[in-house]
Write a protein that holds these residues in place. Sequence first.
Motif, PDB file in Angstrom:
ATOM      1  N   MET A  19      10.411 -22.348  -9.750  1.00  0.00           N
ATOM      2  CA  MET A  19       9.679 -21.662  -9.818  1.00  0.00           C
ATOM      3  C   MET A  19      11.013 -20.342 -10.543  1.00  0.00           C
ATOM      4  N   ASN A  27       3.057 -11.346  -9.714  1.00  0.00           N
ATOM      5  CA  ASN A  27       2.215 -12.055  -8.408  1.00  0.00           C
ATOM      6  C   ASN A  27       2.792 -11.450  -6.724  1.00  0.00           C
ATOM      7  N   TYR A  77       3.549 -12.034  -3.013  1.00  0.00           N
ATOM      8  CA  TYR A  77       3.339 -13.600  -2.133  1.00  0.00           C
ATOM      9  C   TYR A  77       2.757 -13.928  -1.374  1.00  0.00           C
ATOM     10  N   ILE A 122       1.407 -16.460  -4.285  1.00  0.00           N
ATOM     11  CA  ILE A 122       2.528 -17.093  -3.886  1.00  0.00           C
ATOM     12  C   ILE A 122       3.006 -18.355  -3.112  1.00  0.00           C
ATOM     13  N   CYS A 126      -0.812 -20.933  -3.304  1.00  0.00           N
ATOM     14  CA  CYS A 126      -0.016 -21.820  -4.626  1.00  0.00           C
ATOM     15  C   CYS A 126       0.800 -22.726  -4.349  1.00  0.00           C
ATOM     16  N   ALA A 180       9.058 -18.442  -1.733  1.00  0.00           N
ATOM     17  CA  ALA A 180       8.807 -17.128  -2.060  1.00  0.00           C
ATOM     18  C   ALA A 180       9.754 -16.124  -2.133  1.00  0.00           C
ATOM     19  N   ILE A 226       2.103 -18.229 -12.833  1.00  0.00           N
ATOM     20  CA  ILE A 226       2.922 -18.657 -12.014  1.00  0.00           C
ATOM     21  C   ILE A 226       3.926 -19.601 -13.433  1.00  0.00           C
TER      22      ILE A 226
END
Length: 85
Positions: A12, A18, A20, A23, A26, A42, A73
């Motif tokens: 990633m 985006n 935190y 993220i 997800c 993250a 993402i």
Amino acid sequence: MSMDTQTHKLVMHNDDYNPYLYIIACLIRFCKHEPLQAEQCAVIADNTGKCIIKTGNFIDMFDLKNTFESVNIKTEIEVYEGQVH
């Protein structure tokens, strides 16, 4: 070679779009991360520019990459180098 073999990794990339919590949510939903693990990924991506979020076979990583990209993402698939030959 078994389809369960960890041959690839999903990486990633950090982004400035985006938040935190998005993220993290997800990562928990799609990678089945624990909340702390998702938070650490993250932070690592934010601090270093990228983070390995999952390893597995190519097909699974490809499907997961498409899932993450569908929610905006950025990820990429790389060859997993953890195997000793």
